[in-house]
Motif scaffolding. Structure first.
Motif, PDB file in Angstrom:
ATOM      1  N   LEU A   1       0.797  -1.224   0.000  1.00 15.86           N
ATOM      2  CA  LEU A   1       0.000   0.000   0.000  1.00 15.86           C
ATOM      3  C   LEU A   1       0.828   1.272   0.000  1.00 15.86           C
ATOM      4  O   LEU A   1       0.291   2.348  -0.185  1.00 15.86           O
ATOM      5  N   GLY A   2       2.121   1.160   0.206  1.00 14.25           N
ATOM      6  CA  GLY A   2       2.943   2.359   0.320  1.00 14.25           C
ATOM      7  C   GLY A   2       3.327   2.969  -1.004  1.00 14.25           C
ATOM      8  O   GLY A   2       3.400   4.186  -1.148  1.00 14.25           O
ATOM      9  N   GLY A   3       3.618   2.115  -1.993  1.00 13.65           N
ATOM     10  CA  GLY A   3       4.057   2.635  -3.271  1.00 13.65           C
ATOM     11  C   GLY A   3       5.566   2.767  -3.339  1.00 13.65           C
ATOM     12  O   GLY A   3       6.305   1.911  -2.828  1.00 13.65           O
ATOM     13  N   PRO A   4       6.074   3.839  -3.958  1.00 11.36           N
ATOM     14  CA  PRO A   4       7.517   3.953  -4.210  1.00 11.36           C
ATOM     15  C   PRO A   4       8.381   3.926  -2.960  1.00 11.36           C
ATOM     16  O   PRO A   4       9.509   3.447  -2.997  1.00 11.36           O
ATOM     17  N   GLY A   5       7.862   4.417  -1.841  1.00 14.66           N
ATOM     18  CA  GLY A   5       8.658   4.461  -0.624  1.00 14.66           C
ATOM     19  C   GLY A   5       8.840   3.117   0.052  1.00 14.66           C
ATOM     20  O   GLY A   5       9.725   2.969   0.894  1.00 14.66           O
ATOM     21  N   THR A   6       8.008   2.137  -0.293  1.00 12.98           N
ATOM     22  CA  THR A   6       8.072   0.822   0.350  1.00 12.98           C
ATOM     23  C   THR A   6       8.302  -0.320  -0.629  1.00 12.98           C
ATOM     24  O   THR A   6       8.558  -1.447  -0.204  1.00 12.98           O
ATOM     25  N   LEU A   7       8.219  -0.039  -1.920  1.00 13.40           N
ATOM     26  CA  LEU A   7       8.261  -1.110  -2.913  1.00 13.40           C
ATOM     27  C   LEU A   7       9.569  -1.894  -2.890  1.00 13.40           C
ATOM     28  O   LEU A   7       9.570  -3.124  -3.041  1.00 13.40           O
ATOM     29  N   ALA A   8      10.686  -1.216  -2.672  1.00 10.98           N
ATOM     30  CA  ALA A   8      11.973  -1.917  -2.649  1.00 10.98           C
ATOM     31  C   ALA A   8      12.010  -2.947  -1.520  1.00 10.98           C
ATOM     32  O   ALA A   8      12.493  -4.073  -1.709  1.00 10.98           O
ATOM     33  N   GLN A   9      11.480  -2.584  -0.355  1.00 16.54           N
ATOM     34  CA  GLN A   9      11.449  -3.531   0.761  1.00 16.54           C
ATOM     35  C   GLN A   9      10.465  -4.663   0.494  1.00 16.54           C
ATOM     36  O   GLN A   9      10.700  -5.814   0.899  1.00 16.54           O
ATOM     37  N   SER A  10       9.368  -4.361  -0.194  1.00 15.69           N
ATOM     38  CA  SER A  10       8.408  -5.408  -0.544  1.00 15.69           C
ATOM     39  C   SER A  10       9.020  -6.417  -1.499  1.00 15.69           C
ATOM     40  O   SER A  10       8.775  -7.624  -1.391  1.00 15.69           O
ATOM     41  N   ILE A  11       9.824  -5.932  -2.436  1.00 15.10           N
ATOM     42  CA  ILE A  11      10.511  -6.841  -3.357  1.00 15.10           C
ATOM     43  C   ILE A  11      11.529  -7.693  -2.606  1.00 15.10           C
ATOM     44  O   ILE A  11      11.685  -8.888  -2.866  1.00 15.10           O
ATOM     45  N   GLU A  12      12.212  -7.078  -1.637  1.00 13.66           N
ATOM     46  CA  GLU A  12      13.131  -7.840  -0.791  1.00 13.66           C
ATOM     47  C   GLU A  12      12.373  -8.909  -0.016  1.00 13.66           C
ATOM     48  O   GLU A  12      12.859 -10.035   0.171  1.00 13.66           O
TER      49      GLU A  12
ATOM     50  N   THR B   1       3.030   6.771  -0.309  1.00 13.51           N
ATOM     51  CA  THR B   1       4.314   7.476  -0.239  1.00 13.51           C
ATOM     52  C   THR B   1       4.622   8.242  -1.519  1.00 13.51           C
ATOM     53  O   THR B   1       5.727   8.754  -1.679  1.00 13.51           O
ATOM     54  N   GLY B   2       3.664   8.326  -2.436  1.00 10.60           N
ATOM     55  CA  GLY B   2       3.883   9.053  -3.683  1.00 10.60           C
ATOM     56  C   GLY B   2       3.457   8.250  -4.894  1.00 10.60           C
ATOM     57  O   GLY B   2       3.138   7.064  -4.796  1.00 10.60           O
ATOM     58  N   THR B   3       3.450   8.895  -6.038  1.00 12.44           N
ATOM     59  CA  THR B   3       2.979   8.258  -7.261  1.00 12.44           C
ATOM     60  C   THR B   3       4.104   7.855  -8.211  1.00 12.44           C
ATOM     61  O   THR B   3       3.860   7.155  -9.188  1.00 12.44           O
ATOM     62  N   GLU B   4       5.320   8.280  -7.935  1.00 12.77           N
ATOM     63  CA  GLU B   4       6.456   7.926  -8.786  1.00 12.77           C
ATOM     64  C   GLU B   4       7.668   7.628  -7.924  1.00 12.77           C
ATOM     65  O   GLU B   4       7.820   8.157  -6.824  1.00 12.77           O
TER      66      GLU B   4
END
Length: 338
Positions: free
Chosen positions: A237-248, A263-266
């Motif tokens: 649900l966070g978007g760009p600010g959390t996506l890297a950790q979600s992929i991890e 956390t933003g749209t881009e």
């Protein structure tokens, strides 16, 4: 009748309770519904605050629950007295998304008038039956956040018993995702910046808890919890600010349901890491009427009940409810009932 409208150019100070003409009697294929509740979603907040422009004097709210008062000719699915709940994309009955689902032109409370009103007349296909024995406020949580969680886990990720689900935050989607996942025999890892909210997620059945404010590398923590396997499904649900950790955090071949952009749209997507995981990253916005009907049947079978904020709001205090939502202190769903 009374209805809550938004005066242009938007902003919570421009929300008004107004007296509008009664909508009258339903025509062919239509039903007249006496509405009794709505629930607040981030999308509604964007419209109400003016971040998403809409027409002047738009009746707010995408979610609506109430009772059928009268059915027009040609309606066989509903009859007077039925408890019903609205659909987010009234034009999307079934199948895969199509062009008009790519925006919000026909979404109530955005591109057309919504359900912050005492009565509406709409085509019968714009509603489904509500879950049995649910209050109107509970039923109103189904349209947006409930269906989003259901689609993310069951429709898109094909969740099965024994899977591990990672949920981000403690809003309506995440709480419902936890409830659905546990009812299907999955393990759940819940994250939040609040230990108090994490404790409530544990009460609802969360197996593992992570405070992401204390633990910024929570993706690695998920890997540790799962002995290096990762989460089979991530409710992102966070978007760009959390996506890297979600992929991890996701497992090899796992599924990331991209639902929110809090956390933003881009932002930067670690594409090499996503490729290495061979994970499925899928964006989604709510779902179809058929999905909602399936969700209602599941709720009737499992006995799950939505988690609703303990602060009460009536139709005249919708603006205050939005202020409460903007403060991000709530747990579960904020509802308005009248």
């Amino acid at each position: 009748m009374q209805a809550v409208i938004l005066n242009s150019p938007g902003g919570l100070e421009n929300i008004r309770l107004e007296h509008l003409p009664d909508p009258g009697k339903p025509g062919y294929g239509q039903i007249r519904v006496a509405l009794h509740a709505t629930s607040l979603n981030f999308h509604d907040l964007l419209v109400a605050s003016g971040a998403v422009p809409t027409a002047d004097q738009r009746i707010l709210m995408a979610d609506g629950a109430g009772i059928v008062e009268e059915a027009g000719e040609g309606v066989s699915e509903f009859r007077p007295g039925d408890r019903v709940v609205s659909t987010f994309f009234p034009q999307w009955s079934d199948g895969t998304p199509f062009e008009s689902v790519g925006d919000f032109r026909l979404t109530p409370g955005d591109g057309c008038d919504g359900f912050a009103a005492e009565y509406v007349i709409r085509p019968a296909s714009h509603f489904t039956l509500a879950p049995e024995h649910w209050s109107h406020a509970e039923a109103a949580t189904l349209t947006t956040s409930g269906l989003t969680a259901w689609r993310a886990l069951v429709v898109d990720a094909k969740l099965k018993a024994g899977d591990t689900v990672l949920t981000l935050g403690t809003g309506g989607v995440s709480v419902t995702a936890l409830q659905i996942a546990k009812s299907m025999g999955a393990k759940v890892i819940a994250t939040s910046s609040s230990d108090e909210k994490l404790a409530r997620m544990e009460e609802l059945g969360a197996d593992y808890l992570i405070n992401y404010r204390i633990n910024a590398q929570w993706g690695k923590t998920v890997q540790d919890i799962t002995n290096g396997r990762g989460a089979d499904v991530v409710v992102e649900l966070g978007g760009p600010g959390t996506l890297a950790q979600s992929i991890e955090a996701v497992s090899i071949g796992g599924h990331i349901a991209l639902i929110g952009v809090l956390t933003g749209t881009e932002g930067i997507v670690p594409t090499a890491a996503l490729m290495a995981k061979q994970a499925n990253l899928k964006g989604l916005i709510v779902g179809s009427r058929r999905m909602q009907q399936d969700l209602v049947r599941a709720m009737n079978q499992t006995g799950i009940r939505p988690v609703i904020s303990d602060q009460f709001y009536g139709l005249s205090s919708l603006g205050k409810a939005f202020q409460h939502m903007a403060g991000k202190k709530h747990f579960g769903k904020i509802t308005v009932e009248w």
